[in-house]
Design a protein around this motif. Structure first.
Motif, mmCIF file in Angstrom:
data_model
loop_
_atom_site.group_PDB
_atom_site.id
_atom_site.type_symbol
_atom_site.label_atom_id
_atom_site.label_comp_id
_atom_site.label_asym_id
_atom_site.label_seq_id
_atom_site.Cartn_x
_atom_site.Cartn_y
_atom_site.Cartn_z
ATOM 1 N N ASP A 62 -9.012 4.633 -5.043
ATOM 2 C CA ASP A 62 -7.778 3.853 -4.954
ATOM 3 C C ASP A 62 -7.598 3.058 -6.248
ATOM 4 O O ASP A 62 -8.564 2.637 -6.878
ATOM 5 N N THR A 97 -3.036 4.900 -3.189
ATOM 6 C CA THR A 97 -4.068 5.816 -2.702
ATOM 7 C C THR A 97 -3.749 7.240 -3.148
ATOM 8 O O THR A 97 -2.575 7.614 -3.275
ATOM 9 N N GLN A 124 0.868 -1.177 0.000
ATOM 10 C CA GLN A 124 0.000 0.000 0.000
ATOM 11 C C GLN A 124 0.897 1.216 0.000
ATOM 12 O O GLN A 124 1.825 1.305 0.809
#
Length: 101
Positions: free
Chosen positions: A38, A32, A5
């Motif tokens: 996203d 993100t 992430q």
């Protein structure tokens, strides 16, 4: 769910490294960005495989057939393996004389 992430800014600054990691680790990167949905980076072959699986499972009847085939395969995998023997070895073990041609 996602192994990687990161933010859009970080992904942009390290794009080559990010792509290498996704490719080498066969993982998915989630990127993100404030005010935007996203996004995910995934290997193309992995995406193709997922889409093909979704297509095959879309029909309930086809999904049932595939699940039954999988269950049969798993049941076969759990059966004991019988070592194969040559015809000569079997004949000797059973006391059978083999005819010579």
């Amino acid at each position: 769910m996602f192994s990687i992430q990161t933010t859009y800014t970080n992904a942009r600054q390290n794009l080559a490294k990010l792509l290498d990691r996704v490719a080498n680790d066969n993982t998915i990167a989630l990127i993100t960005r404030k005010g935007h949905p996203d996004m995910a980076i995934i290997r193309a072959d992995e995406l193709s495989s997922i889409l093909e699986t979704l297509h095959l499972l879309r029909s309930p009847a086809n999904a049932q057939k595939l699940n039954q085939a999988l269950e049969r395969s798993l049941a076969r995998d759990s059966e004991p393996v019988i070592a194969s023997e040559s015809i000569v070895d079997l004949c000797q073990e059973l006391g059978i004389a083999r005819e010579q041609k």
